[in-house]
Design a protein around this motif. Structure first.
Motif, mmCIF file in Angstrom:
data_model
loop_
_atom_site.group_PDB
_atom_site.id
_atom_site.type_symbol
_atom_site.label_atom_id
_atom_site.label_comp_id
_atom_site.label_asym_id
_atom_site.label_seq_id
_atom_site.Cartn_x
_atom_site.Cartn_y
_atom_site.Cartn_z
ATOM 1 N N GLN B 115 0.833 -1.200 0.000
ATOM 2 C CA GLN B 115 0.000 0.000 0.000
ATOM 3 C C GLN B 115 0.873 1.258 0.000
ATOM 4 O O GLN B 115 0.642 2.194 -0.762
ATOM 5 N N ARG B 116 1.891 1.243 0.834
ATOM 6 C CA ARG B 116 2.805 2.379 0.920
ATOM 7 C C ARG B 116 3.446 2.647 -0.461
ATOM 8 O O ARG B 116 3.485 3.774 -0.933
ATOM 9 N N PHE B 117 3.954 1.590 -1.092
ATOM 10 C CA PHE B 117 4.619 1.808 -2.379
ATOM 11 C C PHE B 117 3.622 2.172 -3.471
ATOM 12 O O PHE B 117 3.955 2.907 -4.397
ATOM 13 N N GLU B 119 0.997 4.087 -2.946
ATOM 14 C CA GLU B 119 0.754 5.520 -2.734
ATOM 15 C C GLU B 119 1.908 6.354 -3.271
ATOM 16 O O GLU B 119 1.709 7.385 -3.908
ATOM 17 N N VAL B 120 3.115 5.866 -3.013
ATOM 18 C CA VAL B 120 4.292 6.622 -3.394
ATOM 19 C C VAL B 120 4.428 6.708 -4.918
ATOM 20 O O VAL B 120 4.849 7.723 -5.467
ATOM 21 N N SER B 121 4.055 5.628 -5.606
ATOM 22 C CA SER B 121 4.260 5.634 -7.054
ATOM 23 C C SER B 121 3.053 6.175 -7.810
ATOM 24 O O SER B 121 3.111 6.347 -9.024
ATOM 25 N N ALA B 124 3.564 9.307 -10.194
ATOM 26 C CA ALA B 124 4.300 9.011 -11.426
ATOM 27 C C ALA B 124 3.421 8.233 -12.407
ATOM 28 O O ALA B 124 3.465 8.467 -13.622
#
Ligand SMILES: Nc1ncnc2c1ncn2[C@@H]1O[C@H](COP(=O)(O)OP(=O)(O)OP(=O)(O)O)[C@@H](O)[C@H]1O
Ligand SMILES: [Mg+2]
Lengths: 265, 334
Positions: B115-117, B119-121, B124
């Motif tokens: 989930q964290r990754f 959100e981060v991506s 982009a």
């Protein structure tokens, strides 16, 4: 991304423990003063005012936490910014997510800034409650001798919470800058705390009086000037300039270091 | 077609202006404190290939991959990923990566980590697909399913086994539609079933249209799925091309069975028929790379020197032997 940073911070058990410990401090202090009285001491001595008016418990708590425990809590968070991601091995996955290095620094910085203001405000609220539970509250006698209404007093207390939060900006900035230089979070935390303590020490050595105005901790206690009428703004505004200066300076160092750094973690 | 497969193949359709090579490096060089880890490397990874990037420990595989992903700067050379220079950050949104093992937050669960990754991506991915209707939410559960980790999704990452961690990193690479997967030793730490599963996963993702660049120490592990390979040694490219080309390029090996195998070796080396480094002895069986093609001459010399011969001939070398010959037999790393 910014919200994700906040979530990441809150989901960490360590952050919760830090918060709880710091929120309990006013209660401990209230209990001690209730039992043993305010006593003497130097500086803006809020301790012996507390027994007359519980509202001063907030200031007593903030000024007892500010020299060491608050910088420790904040540096644990801020110095984790890059070094913590590096040591988890998550840094390479964030950058290939992809997130630009500049934005990563900005988000780390802004979430740490939110953290310090939330921290100082909640400590103050906790202190306000603890103060009114243990001690009488009412009209507030200012340091300069005048009396203002209770609500005026509460407003001043919350303003001082914001100023204490503001004073911690340098801990955020220095922590993030140091965390771009190492992959070891503990090293970054100790480095940051060391820098703050060094500043506090230098601030007491008269031989280096010349550099005092540049020290990040030099105007930390200026928030007590709020409790004078009229309010003395010179220390407060110098503190603001000082903190923003450190923010810009340390962020530039962090960016210069991190921009083209080889990520081998 | 499942939804994930649809999202995966829709990633392929919006590919930019590149036709031949998904990754191309030119004269790529990287030195760490004066010592070259990668020297003058020119790689061409054809679109649609499964490209095995092989080499022993310390041969520069991870360093090359880090340069391809913009994590480490190069001292010299260019890298083009999916038709664009690697400096263009948005390109990476189309690349799923596993670099030097898994990296996650120990205090989050497997699901929360993905989930964290995600959100981060997300930003982009959105830049890549400005029409939000085209942008699907990453299907975290489905990618966990693909690597067989649904049962452990709520466990804290720190409680994962090495193989589970590795699976999670593959799941993270598969969350979004990708055109290219760059996998650095994805089977490290997996059990035999896990290795087979990853191999099958790679093949099926490739059939969906993804180019896959996968590094490994072991040729046999990737040989059966790769269409192309490159072999590194001490940062220098030893071979690149299709697996067939590699097999075709191998010279036949000299094979000799005799009870006087040590004497035979001594003579063969003394008369410079074979290269000492390529000589291998197992029991009374000697194999070696020939320096001279004249087998009659060799047999005559051996007999003259008093070596009894049980059998002699030229044989196809095994791929593994050829690989070891290219990358060096010594397991010393420096
Ligand atoms: N951060 C670094 N600092 C100094 N030298 C490094 C660094 N990273 C890698 N090297 C050196 O570069 C060379 C190549 O290392 P690299 O990690 O790319 O090898 P590799 O092929 O991935 O090996 P392995 O199969 O063990 O993963 C080695 O000699 C290594 O010592
Ligand atoms: Mg490696």
């Amino acid at each position: 991304m910014f919200l994700s940073e906040i979530k990441l911070l809150l989901k960490r058990r360590r952050t919760e423990v830090l918060f709880i410990l710091l929120l309990l401090e006013p209660w401990l202090l209230a209990f001690l003063i209730y039992q043993f009285g305010g006593g003497g001491g130097q500086g803006p001595n809020f301790l012996n005012l507390v027994t007359h008016n519980g509202i001063f418990l907030v200031l007593a708590s903030l000024s007892s936490l500010l020299p060491l425990l608050l910088p420790l809590a904040v540096s644990l968070v801020s110095s984790d910014a890059i070094a913590g991601e590096a040591s988890n091995g998550t840094l390479r996955y964030l950058l290939t997510a992809p997130v630009s290095r500049f934005k990563l620094l900005v988000h780390k910085m802004s979430s740490s800034l939110v953290f310090i203001f939330v921290l100082s405000v909640t400590i103050s609220l906790s202190g306000l409650v603890a103060g009114s539970v243990f001690f009488p509250v009412g009209k507030v006698l200012l340091l300069s001798g005048q009396t203002v209404s209770f609500f005026h007093g509460v407003l001043l207390v919350l303003l001082s919470a914001l100023l204490v939060g503001l004073s911690l900006i340098c801990v955020v900035a220095i922590g993030i800058a140091i965390s771009t230089f190492t992959d070891i979070p503990v090293g970054a935390t100790l480095g940051t705390l060391g820098a703050i303590i060094l500043s506090e020490i230098l601030d007491n050595i008269t031989q280096v009086r010349g550099i005092w105005p540049l020290l990040p901790t030099n105007y930390w206690m200026s928030f007590s000037d709020l409790f004078r009428s009229p309010i003395i703004f010179s220390g407060i505004s110098k503190n603001i300039v000082n903190q923003v200066g450190w923010l810009i300076f340390a962020f530039s160092i962090a960016l210069a270091k991190f921009r083209f750094k080889d990520i081998t973690s | 077609m499942t939804e994930l497969e649809q999202t995966l193949s829709s990633g392929t359709s919006n590919a930019g202006a590149y036709q031949d090579y998904a990754i191309e490096t030119k004269s790529l060089t990287k030195a760490f404190s004066g010592r070259e880890a990668v020297s003058d490397l020119s790689l061409r990874v054809p679109v649609g290939s499964i490209f095995g990037f092989l080499g022993p420990n310390g041969s520069g595989k991870t360093t090359t991959i880090r340069m391809m992903l913009g994590l480490v700067s190069s001292n010299k050379g260019d890298i083009t990923i999916l038709g664009q220079p690697v400096e263009q950050l948005n390109q990476l949104a189309r690349v799923g990566v596993v670099v030097e093992g898994p990296g996650f937050y120990p205090y989050l669960s497997g699901f929360d980590n993905l989930q964290r990754f995600a959100e981060v991506s997300y930003p982009a991915q959105k830049r890549l697909n400005p029409e939000t209707s085209k942008l699907r939410r990453p299907d975290i559960l489905q990618s966990l399913e693909r690597v067989g980790l649904v049962g452990a999704k709520d466990k804290k990452y720190r409680a994962y086994s090495l193989g589970m961690k590795q699976r999670l990193s593959i799941a993270a690479a598969l969350m979004w539609p990708r055109d290219l997967l760059v996998l650095d030793e994805p089977t490290n730490g997996l059990d035999p079933q896990g290795i087979v599963e990853v191999r099958e996963l790679i093949t099926s993702l490739n059939q969906e249209g993804m180019t896959i660049f996968v590094s490994s120490h072991i040729l046999s592990e990737v040989e059966m799925i790769c269409s192309h390979i490159a072999i590194m040694r001490d940062g220098v490219l030893q071979f690149q091309g299709s697996v067939e080309d590699f097999k075709g390029s191998l010279s036949k090996e000299f094979s000799l069975v005799t009870s006087q195998v040590d004497l035979a070796k001594e003579i063969l080396v003394r008369f410079e028929f074979i290269d000492l480094h390529s000589c291998k002895i197992e029991g009374n069986h000697l194999t070696a790379q020939l320096s001279s093609e004249n087998i009659e001459e060799i047999v005559k010399t051996l007999v003259e020197q008093g070596v009894g011969i049980r059998s002699v001939g030229l044989v196809e070398p095994s791929l593994e032997d050829a690989f070891v010959a290219l990358t060096g037999r010594s397991s010393n790393v420096s």
